[in-house]
Design a protein around this motif. Structure first.
Motif, PDB file in Angstrom:
ATOM      1  N   SER A  36      13.743  26.482  41.687  1.00 45.17           N
ATOM      2  CA  SER A  36      14.663  27.220  42.112  1.00 45.17           C
ATOM      3  C   SER A  36      16.214  26.294  41.688  1.00 45.17           C
ATOM      4  O   SER A  36      17.096  26.868  41.247  1.00 45.17           O
ATOM      5  N   GLY A  37      15.810  25.047  42.051  1.00 44.76           N
ATOM      6  CA  GLY A  37      17.132  24.141  41.838  1.00 44.76           C
ATOM      7  C   GLY A  37      17.767  23.630  43.408  1.00 44.76           C
ATOM      8  O   GLY A  37      17.558  24.272  44.237  1.00 44.76           O
ATOM      9  N   PHE A  38      18.520  22.832  43.164  1.00 42.76           N
ATOM     10  CA  PHE A  38      19.365  22.236  44.419  1.00 42.76           C
ATOM     11  C   PHE A  38      20.774  22.389  44.105  1.00 42.76           C
ATOM     12  O   PHE A  38      21.332  22.054  43.043  1.00 42.76           O
ATOM     13  N   ALA A  39      21.533  22.733  45.024  1.00 39.76           N
ATOM     14  CA  ALA A  39      22.974  22.786  44.899  1.00 39.76           C
ATOM     15  C   ALA A  39      23.460  21.393  44.943  1.00 39.76           C
ATOM     16  O   ALA A  39      23.443  20.506  45.643  1.00 39.76           O
ATOM     17  N   PHE A  40      24.570  21.321  43.644  1.00 35.94           N
ATOM     18  CA  PHE A  40      25.308  20.255  43.710  1.00 35.94           C
ATOM     19  C   PHE A  40      27.024  20.648  43.456  1.00 35.94           C
ATOM     20  O   PHE A  40      26.838  21.621  42.667  1.00 35.94           O
ATOM     21  N   ALA A  41      27.881  20.162  44.212  1.00 32.27           N
ATOM     22  CA  ALA A  41      29.318  20.813  43.737  1.00 32.27           C
ATOM     23  C   ALA A  41      29.788  20.275  42.163  1.00 32.27           C
ATOM     24  O   ALA A  41      29.529  19.194  42.023  1.00 32.27           O
ATOM     25  N   ASP A  42      30.285  21.341  41.622  1.00 36.83           N
ATOM     26  CA  ASP A  42      30.719  21.059  40.323  1.00 36.83           C
ATOM     27  C   ASP A  42      31.857  20.099  40.135  1.00 36.83           C
ATOM     28  O   ASP A  42      32.089  19.728  39.161  1.00 36.83           O
TER      29      ASP A  42
END
Length: 445
Positions: A36-42
């Motif tokens: 699903s992926g991992f959150a990174f702040a854009d």
């Protein structure tokens, strides 16, 4: 993929400036998010190399919100980096399942796919240049990255085997680490400047090459740290020679090198050259990303200075190697050592695609030395400042088509910001190399 038990995993991806970013997660966390992926702040796309928020760029959704984007791992890149730590490279995706349009790795993916529609695959290789110094990175920081001692001796040479043992030990440790990681390499050698080396990665597909290139730079840094030395990929770390990253490229279909012809460049090679030259002014902004990148563009010192091509002509910007069914290829000699690997390849693939799809014929080749050509020769100069190159990219309809308006506008704005930071925060345009540049670029990308 190796056993995740009792293991941490480092998530890796570059930002636009080419810095390898990421976070380290536990094996449990990785197992829960590997699909699903991992959150990174854009905001990672809105911070410059001086850790300032960049204003005025064209990636708008993060303004005031700092949205998360997803870093989805490419599990084919999963390796054991060292005991206790695995690593994996990924791409940035929006929450609606579409790729972040300014993600460097996704740009390469998009262009590789467009090439495949035409029935071609690209094979690419790179020559990585870097400069090594005796001092540890902590000592280099105290000295402001100035007046450092070249590792291996204070004289420059090319191909000489007289480098001292400390320089040889460093390079042997680097290629030993690459071997353990499964990163293929072809050769390494002493280069022109004191302390300088060149490490060649062999031909492969564009994504694999860019991944290996980014990881090789990380390996070279880590080995330097371990040996209490320092390494830089800055385009010109001293007032002497600069350093580049030459790209070699060919196109294949049905297992055959389509750049080969018995009598010289094939029609496909000629069209690729035509596209590369037609987009070279705009592509300069990607190939030479930082202020110092343009200090390399000095006649007689190695880098190309005019928009030109020639068969077996190393003074031209594009060198055509012809006459061999396997090794016929183009060498794109413009990029600096500080280039983002993914953006370097994206720019080259965009130029090649433009030439192939439009059957662009190149101008006449340069048969003599391309340096110091007079204006009467009718060969345009490569943009020699960041602002000239950014303006050329912004005005290039071909690169806008292949790279996308959103990426081009974002990148141009980021380079205008970098130009403003240099001119308002202590940079000296009249110095051979200013302290501002050493501080900002020596450790990055």
């Amino acid at each position: 993929m190796s056993d995740l038990k009792n293991r941490a995993v480092r998530l890796e991806a570059t930002n636009h400036d080419g810095s390898l970013l990421g976070k380290t997660v536990s094996s449990t966390k990785f197992a829960s998010g590997k699909n699903s992926g991992f959150a990174f702040a854009d905001i990672l796309f809105a911070i410059d190399l001086g850790n300032e928020i960049v204003l005025g760029d064209a990636f708008p959704d993060w303004r005031g919100n700092l949205y998360d984007i997803q870093m989805i791992p490419d599990l084919s890149t999963f390796v054991e980096w060292k005991p206790g730590l695995d690593s994996v490279i990924g791409d940035y995706w929006l929450k609606d399942g579409t790729p972040v349009p300014i993600c460097p790795r996704n740009l390469v993916r998009k262009l590789v796919a467009r090439l495949a529609v035409l029935g071609y695959t690209a094979t690419v290789a790179v020559e990585i240049e870097a400069t090594l110094f005796e001092e540890s990175v902590q000592e280099a920081r105290k000295l402001g990255y100035r007046d450092l001692t070249p590792l291996g001796g204070g004289t420059g040479a090319t191909y000489h085997l007289a480098r001292s043992k400390d320089w040889v030990d460093y390079m042997e440790a680097v290629v030993g680490r690459l071997d353990r990681l499964g990163i293929a390499w072809e050769a390494w050698t002493d280069e022109a400047a004191a302390g300088q080396t060149e490490l060649n990665l062999p031909p492969t597909d564009p994504i694999t090459l860019a991944d290996s290139w980014a990881r090789t730079r990380q390996v070279m840094r880590e080995v330097a740290f371990e040996q209490d030395h320092t390494v830089t990929f800055m385009a010109k770390p001293t007032a002497g020679y600069g350093q580049g990253a030459h790209l070699n490229l060919s196109l294949q279909s049905d297992g055959v090198n389509r750049f080969f012809a018995e009598d010289g460049p094939s029609p496909l090679m000629r069209h690729a050259v035509g596209g590369l030259l037609a987009t070279m002014a705009g592509n300069t902004s990607l190939a030479l990303p930082q202020i110092t990148s343009y200090r390399r563009l000095v006649d007689f010192t190695g880098p190309p200075t005019v928009v030109s091509w020639g068969e077996n002509n190393k003074t031209a910007a594009v060198r055509a190697i012809t006459g061999h069914p396997k090794y016929s290829r183009l060498e794109y000699r413009l990029p600096g050592a500080d280039v983002n690997p993914y953006l370097a390849l994206a720019g080259v693939l965009a130029g090649v695609l433009a030439g192939v799809e439009r059957e662009i014929e190149p101008p006449g080749q340069v048969t003599d030395m391309a340096w110091c050509l007079p204006d009467s020769a009718g060969v345009p100069r490569i943009p020699d400042t960041m602002s000239k190159a950014a303006a050329a990219l912004g005005a290039d309809p071909l690169l806008r088509e292949y790279l996308g308006d959103e990426f081009v506008d974002f990148w141009v704005a980021s380079r205008r910001w970098e130009w403003m930071e240099f001119h308002t925060k202590g940079g000296d345009p009249f110095a051979e190399l200013s302290q501002w540049e050493s501080t900002r670029y020596f450790e990055f990308p």
